[in-house]
Motif scaffolding. Structure first.
Motif, mmCIF file in Angstrom:
data_model
loop_
_atom_site.group_PDB
_atom_site.id
_atom_site.type_symbol
_atom_site.label_atom_id
_atom_site.label_comp_id
_atom_site.label_asym_id
_atom_site.label_seq_id
_atom_site.Cartn_x
_atom_site.Cartn_y
_atom_site.Cartn_z
ATOM 1 N N TYR A 244 0.802 -0.665 0.525
ATOM 2 C CA TYR A 244 -0.326 0.012 0.213
ATOM 3 C C TYR A 244 1.324 1.429 0.219
ATOM 4 C CZ TYR A 244 -3.986 -2.509 0.835
ATOM 5 O OH TYR A 244 -5.136 -3.880 0.782
ATOM 6 N N THR A 245 0.503 1.985 -0.838
ATOM 7 C CA THR A 245 1.090 3.555 -1.014
ATOM 8 C C THR A 245 -0.166 4.584 -0.178
ATOM 9 O OG1 THR A 245 2.619 5.289 -2.238
ATOM 10 C CG2 THR A 245 0.957 3.818 -3.053
ATOM 11 N N PRO A 246 0.160 5.785 0.406
ATOM 12 C CA PRO A 246 -1.183 6.696 0.206
ATOM 13 C C PRO A 246 -1.740 7.360 -0.723
ATOM 14 C CG PRO A 246 1.271 7.162 2.099
ATOM 15 C CD PRO A 246 1.534 6.028 0.681
ATOM 16 N N GLY A 355 6.345 5.177 0.374
ATOM 17 C CA GLY A 355 5.739 3.503 1.392
ATOM 18 C C GLY A 355 6.730 3.079 0.848
ATOM 19 N N ARG A 409 -5.550 4.812 1.064
ATOM 20 C CA ARG A 409 -4.713 4.414 0.801
ATOM 21 C C ARG A 409 -4.738 3.125 -0.670
ATOM 22 N NH1 ARG A 409 -3.698 -1.299 4.603
ATOM 23 N NH2 ARG A 409 -5.751 -2.455 4.345
#
Length: 418
Positions: A244-246, A355, A409
């Motif tokens: 996951y990335t924001p 991330g 996310r």
């Protein structure tokens, strides 16, 4: 006495046989009809997965419609009828062409006639739903009018209405959508758009209580292969295979899904930093740039200096292959007619997101074409450096992509589909 017992026995067997036939009939209806038994009883048919629910429909590239956008089928109305819609994370309002048409383009399915549905209802102009539209007006009968304009010049105008929508086996009552009576669409023959943005009228917002503001999808690599689009979360798959990335909110465009793109690598090994197009994480972000994920855009759009860096590096790797003429906005094309697919060596392209999320694009996420004689690098340059950066559906292919709006996310998982 024996005769009475025989009659009673026969009667009992007849009753049992009758109920057996009734149950069998109901099972056949649920299996073979477009309308499940749950629809007939007015109940929801939800699939529990731990503490959440999900519903999944097939998705495929719309080459039958003459487009590289992706198409899903939903059912609308009572009784339900099937409609083919473009899956679009870059817009909110779901719409389809409706009778009576002021201006409608030719489409594959019969144009939706809302008056044939027993669950159709109009929406008043002064309702809260109408005010959720970016652009709305009132008809002379005090019904809500909507209008949506798209970047490619497409548009739709008509009435905001509500009806029962079937997504897989799940029933969404009072679903609000645009009944388009004046439409122009760049995708021929498709019935309309299924809006998956973050705005209040998108399907994901309207079903928030059922699916907890989560949806996922996998766009297949080529025509003829089926991917999926899911409302809700399969927590087992998500937890194991997805990074996951924001999710970033752009205050000027709050409905869209933005992420921070740190670097793009063409060839080489990202861990060795060779060769990166963005020389540092600040290069892209210096002017406030974020990248928007948009399933409704085919080709990714990059800042000019970024695109030319990618293109020039890609061309060096592909110097031994014969070039082909440009194709629309795609200016780096090749002719592989005399090569077997296994002998075409294309440099790897890698995206790095905030991330520490790193994804390696599938070959279908690098080249786009219709024949072996014309395969093109599937990126294009924006006109201005200040234009919105977009990651289009070509680069998203084969990944399991999860939009978790509740937790802000976006997840990427390799090998979501072929």
């Amino acid at each position: 006495m024996a005769t009475s017992s025989s009659i009673l026995c026969c009667y009992t067997l007849f009753i049992i046989f009758f109920f057996f036939l009734l149950i069998l009939h109901m099972l056949l209806i649920e299996k073979n009809s477009l309308v499940s038994v749950r629809w007939l009883t007015g109940e929801y048919h939800l699939n529990p997965l731990g503490s959440s629910v999900s519903a999944t429909v097939p998705i495929e590239e719309g080459v039958f419609f003459g487009t590289h956008k992706f198409i899903v089928t939903i059912y609308l109305g009572s009784p339900p009828s099937p409609y083919s819609l473009v899956f679009d994370t870059g817009s909110d309002v779901t719409w389809m062409q409706c009778i009576p048409c002021e201006k409608c383009y030719p489409q594959k399915d019969p144009i939706y006639n809302p008056f044939e549905s027993s669950t159709y209802a109009s929406i008043r102009c002064h309702s809260d739903y109408c005010s959720q539209l970016n652009t709305y007006d009132c008809s002379w009968t005090d019904n809500c009018l909507y209008e949506v304009q798209y970047r490619d010049g497409s548009y739709t105008k008509g009435y905001l209405v509500q009806d029962t929508l079937q997504f897989s086996y799940d029933i969404i009552k009072n679903f609000r959508y645009g009944c388009g009576q004046n439409n122009s669409f760049s995708v021929p023959k498709v019935d309309g758009i299924l809006g998956f943005g973050r705005g209040p009228l998108s399907i994901i917002s309207q079903t928030a209580q059922s699916y907890d503001l989560v949806f996922s999808y996998c766009l297949p690599s080529k025509p003829g292969i089926i991917g999926y689009l899911s409302l809700g979360s399969d927590v087992g798959i998500d937890a194991i295979h997805v990074q996951y990335t924001p999710m970033i909110t752009n205050e000027m465009m709050p409905s869209f899904y933005f992420v921070k793109l740190i670097s793009i690598t063409v060839g080489g090994d990202l861990s060795a930093h060779s060769p990166t197009v963005f020389k540092s994480p600040r290069t892209m972000l210096a002017s406030g740039k974020k990248a928007m994920l948009d399933s409704g855009t085919v080709i990714s759009r990059l800042p000019p200096i970024t695109y030319y860096g990618i293109r020039n590096t890609f061309r060096k790797y592909m110097a031994n292959y014969p070039r082909a003429p440009s194709w629309g906005i795609l200016d780096t094309c090749y002719n592989f007619t005399n090569y077997q697919d296994v002998n075409v060596k294309v440099p790897r392209i890698t995206f790095e997101f905030d991330g520490g999320v790193i994804i390696k694009l599938d070959i279908s996420g690098i080249l786009l074409g219709t024949t072996k004689s014309k395969q093109c690098l599937a990126f294009a340059a924006n006109k201005y450096a200040s234009d919105k950066v977009i990651i289009g559906n070509v680069q998203l292919r084969t990944f399991n992509i999860v939009h978790d709006i509740k937790n802000l996310r976006i997840g990427f998982g390799a090998d979501g589909c072929s």
